[in-house]
Design an enzyme around this catalytic site. Structure first.
Site, PDB file in Angstrom:
ATOM      1  N   HIS A  77       0.858  -1.112   0.034  1.00  0.00           N
ATOM      2  CA  HIS A  77       0.079  -0.050   0.005  1.00  0.00           C
ATOM      3  C   HIS A  77       0.871   1.339  -0.133  1.00  0.00           C
ATOM      4  O   HIS A  77       1.665   1.522   0.996  1.00  0.00           O
ATOM      5  CB  HIS A  77      -0.849   0.043   1.135  1.00  0.00           C
ATOM      6  CG  HIS A  77      -2.145  -1.176   1.174  1.00  0.00           C
ATOM      7  ND1 HIS A  77      -3.121  -0.796   1.979  1.00  0.00           N
ATOM      8  CD2 HIS A  77      -2.321  -2.075   0.325  1.00  0.00           C
ATOM      9  CE1 HIS A  77      -4.029  -1.939   1.575  1.00  0.00           C
ATOM     10  NE2 HIS A  77      -3.536  -2.658   0.788  1.00  0.00           N
ATOM     11  N   TYR A 205      -9.184   5.672   6.976  1.00  0.00           N
ATOM     12  CA  TYR A 205      -9.352   6.043   8.252  1.00  0.00           C
ATOM     13  C   TYR A 205     -10.695   7.040   8.054  1.00  0.00           C
ATOM     14  O   TYR A 205     -10.210   8.228   7.658  1.00  0.00           O
ATOM     15  CB  TYR A 205      -8.215   6.688   8.862  1.00  0.00           C
ATOM     16  CG  TYR A 205      -7.204   5.619   9.124  1.00  0.00           C
ATOM     17  CD1 TYR A 205      -6.188   4.677   8.047  1.00  0.00           C
ATOM     18  CD2 TYR A 205      -6.856   4.904  10.420  1.00  0.00           C
ATOM     19  CE1 TYR A 205      -5.486   4.007   8.327  1.00  0.00           C
ATOM     20  CE2 TYR A 205      -6.015   3.866  10.710  1.00  0.00           C
ATOM     21  CZ  TYR A 205      -5.235   3.482   9.631  1.00  0.00           C
ATOM     22  OH  TYR A 205      -4.130   2.523   9.814  1.00  0.00           O
ATOM     23  N   PRO A 296      -4.640   0.578  18.781  1.00  0.00           N
ATOM     24  CA  PRO A 296      -4.593   0.056  17.605  1.00  0.00           C
ATOM     25  C   PRO A 296      -4.540   1.089  16.411  1.00  0.00           C
ATOM     26  O   PRO A 296      -3.952   0.794  15.171  1.00  0.00           O
ATOM     27  CB  PRO A 296      -5.883  -0.839  17.386  1.00  0.00           C
ATOM     28  CG  PRO A 296      -6.737  -0.110  18.416  1.00  0.00           C
ATOM     29  CD  PRO A 296      -6.008   0.421  19.557  1.00  0.00           C
ATOM     30  N   LYS A 300       0.640  -0.366  15.136  1.00  0.00           N
ATOM     31  CA  LYS A 300       1.993  -0.006  15.324  1.00  0.00           C
ATOM     32  C   LYS A 300       2.654  -1.353  16.490  1.00  0.00           C
ATOM     33  O   LYS A 300       3.759  -1.516  16.374  1.00  0.00           O
ATOM     34  CB  LYS A 300       2.487   1.206  16.225  1.00  0.00           C
ATOM     35  CG  LYS A 300       2.609   2.578  15.462  1.00  0.00           C
ATOM     36  CD  LYS A 300       3.787   2.346  14.666  1.00  0.00           C
ATOM     37  CE  LYS A 300       4.021   3.424  13.536  1.00  0.00           C
ATOM     38  NZ  LYS A 300       4.208   2.877  12.102  1.00  0.00           N
ATOM     39  N   TYR A 388       3.599   6.703   9.871  1.00  0.00           N
ATOM     40  CA  TYR A 388       3.067   5.449   9.527  1.00  0.00           C
ATOM     41  C   TYR A 388       3.850   4.383   8.951  1.00  0.00           C
ATOM     42  O   TYR A 388       3.544   3.111   9.157  1.00  0.00           O
ATOM     43  CB  TYR A 388       1.914   5.902   8.514  1.00  0.00           C
ATOM     44  CG  TYR A 388       0.656   4.764   8.456  1.00  0.00           C
ATOM     45  CD1 TYR A 388      -0.325   5.072   9.011  1.00  0.00           C
ATOM     46  CD2 TYR A 388       0.878   3.593   7.700  1.00  0.00           C
ATOM     47  CE1 TYR A 388      -1.517   4.006   9.214  1.00  0.00           C
ATOM     48  CE2 TYR A 388      -0.243   2.760   7.519  1.00  0.00           C
ATOM     49  CZ  TYR A 388      -1.410   2.993   8.180  1.00  0.00           C
ATOM     50  OH  TYR A 388      -2.385   1.947   8.128  1.00  0.00           O
TER      51      TYR A 388
HETATM   52  C1  DHB Z   1      -5.571  -2.955  10.801  1.00  0.00           C
HETATM   53  C2  DHB Z   1      -5.551  -2.638  11.963  1.00  0.00           C
HETATM   54  C3  DHB Z   1      -5.240  -1.464  12.469  1.00  0.00           C
HETATM   55  O1  DHB Z   1      -5.118  -1.109  13.852  1.00  0.00           O
HETATM   56  C4  DHB Z   1      -4.601  -0.320  11.584  1.00  0.00           C
HETATM   57  O2  DHB Z   1      -4.554   0.825  11.932  1.00  0.00           O
HETATM   58  C5  DHB Z   1      -4.801  -0.687  10.255  1.00  0.00           C
HETATM   59  C6  DHB Z   1      -5.175  -1.894  10.007  1.00  0.00           C
HETATM   60  C7  DHB Z   1      -6.069  -4.028  10.274  1.00  0.00           C
HETATM   61  O3  DHB Z   1      -6.374  -5.012  11.099  1.00  0.00           O
HETATM   62  O4  DHB Z   1      -6.069  -4.425   8.926  1.00  0.00           O
END
Ligand code: DHB
Length: 395
Positions: A77, A205, A296, A300, A388
């Site tokens: 990505h 997001y 989450p 990270k 990121y």
């Molecule tokens: C996923 C989980 C995340 O916390 C995130 O920021 C991006 C992707 C995932 O499970 O695909």
């Protein structure tokens, strides 16, 4: 029955990605380790976790010879979308910082590592019980009962606590020798796996008046998505229609519509920040979730764990090849440097995108101001992209 004693160089508690990766890196340098794990291999494999790997994590998996499956089966990505006020804004990682991330679920990272350790004859003991650790300030020992019920003692030069967020190793550090940092958040994530085609090629997001949502992917036919919820939410009270209507309220609009389908799994994910410092006590080193938890948002957790073991490996390798403890002695500081960057980044992404219960009009308008100040600035976008995709390893 008498306890069987095994002598090794490094005893590793936990066969998650951190423990297995460390054991793999050590084995390549001829350094022996024994990995001890209370869960079965199947149980770890079935744990649903995040799916985003930083380029540094991918490079380590590929270059150290774990597997190149991530390059063949993972999806690169080159950016993400931030969606707010019904509009999408792309953060183009490749253009901004020349890097990418890979969508490759943690369960596949574990499978690759477990298969590599097995093929290389690594000593990994799954399904053990009654683990205790001893003599952390001297010659450390691990006691456990193996899967057949035999009592075993592993005597090692060092013990690595890579035993996850419910770490027992962490509790062996005397209170006077450590400081714990905690931060609670007033929400959690409701996560689903759904049988549906992809709604987008990249992650979305989404910030909305109705709260945060994240649209991620897994395969052509199975998707991973999350929405912000109350920490005490009960998944049993959510049928498919209620779940999808929540996603629609947060993501759909202006010509964008999520592709829906049967929900295969649903769970509430805990949301907190935690750091244990220092990440060493005597001959015990903590790595991964045993030492820190991030919220989450930004995925990270696994990436930090892999960075920890990379730095720890350098210290152990240097010790065994030169006898010098200098690199090992800098482990905690070097690991924590990235841990706090990731704590900040995860906190920042969380606060920028989620709705705090009780937020007023000022809070909402300020948050939109923040989002506009990021997507309207090359510098703002570059900061997000660099964080990121992953910072360089600290020296
Ligand atoms: C996923 C989980 C995340 O916390 C995130 O920021 C991006 C992707 C995932 O499970 O695909």
């Amino acid at each position: 029955m008498a306890r069987t004693t095994i002598t090794t160089q490094v005893a590793i508690m936990g066969a998650g990605p951190a423990g297995l990766m460390l054991s793999h890196l050590l084995a390549k340098q001829g350094i022996e380790s024994v990995v001890v794990e209370i869960r079965s291999r199947q149980q770890i494999h079935e744990t649903v976790r995040a799916g985003i790997l930083e380029h540094g994590t991918v490079n380590l998996l590929v270059d150290s010879g774990v597997s190149d499956r991530v390059l063949r089966e993972g999806d690169r990505h080159d950016g993400i979308e931030l969606r707010f006020n019904g509009e999408s804004h792309r953060i183009n990682f490749k253009e901004l910082v020349g890097e990418s991330v890979w969508l490759y679920p943690q369960t596949d990272v574990f499978a690759d590592l477990a298969a590599r350790r097995e093929a290389d004859g690594g000593d990994v003991r799954y399904s053990v019980t009654d683990t205790t650790v001893h003599d952390l300030e001297g010659k450390p020992k691990v006691w456990f009962s193996d899967a057949e019920g035999h009592d075993v003692e592993v005597e090692a030069d060092f013990i690595v606590g890579a035993d996850g967020s419910r770490s027992r190793c962490r509790f062996q550090v005397p209170e006077a020798n450590r400081k714990w940092y905690f931060h609670e958040y007033p929400f959690a994530w409701f996560g689903i796996l759904a049988e549906a085609p992809r709604s987008a090629d990249e992650l979305i997001y989404a910030n909305s008046d109705n709260g945060f949502a994240l649209i991620s992917q897994r395969t052509e036919t199975v998707q991973r998505m999350y929405f912000q919820c109350d920490p005490h939410e009960n998944v049993a009270e959510w049928d498919d229609e209620r779940i999808w209507s929540e996603f629609r309220r947060r993501v759909n609009g202006n010509g964008f519509e999520l592709k829906e389908g049967p929900v295969l799994e649903k769970m509430v994910l805990p949301f907190r920040s935690f750091v244990h410092t220092p990440m060493r006590h005597g001959n015990l080193f903590l790595a991964g979730d045993a030492a820190h938890t991030v919220p989450p948002t930004g995925a990270k957790g696994l990436n930090l764990a892999i960075h920890d073991v990379k730095v720890l490996f350098e210290g152990l390798d240097s010790f065994y090849s030169s006898g010098s403890t200098a690199t090992l002695d800098s482990y905690s500081d070097r690991a924590l440097d990235r841990v706090w960057k990731a704590q900040h980044f995860s906190y920042w992404m969380t606060s920028m995108l989620h709705t705090v219960p009780g937020a007023d009009d000022f809070d909402r308008a300020r948050q939109l101001g923040e989002l506009h100040s990021v997507v309207g600035s090359e510098h703002g976008k570059a900061y997000l992209a660099e964080s990121y995709t992953g910072w360089p390893t600290s020296r």
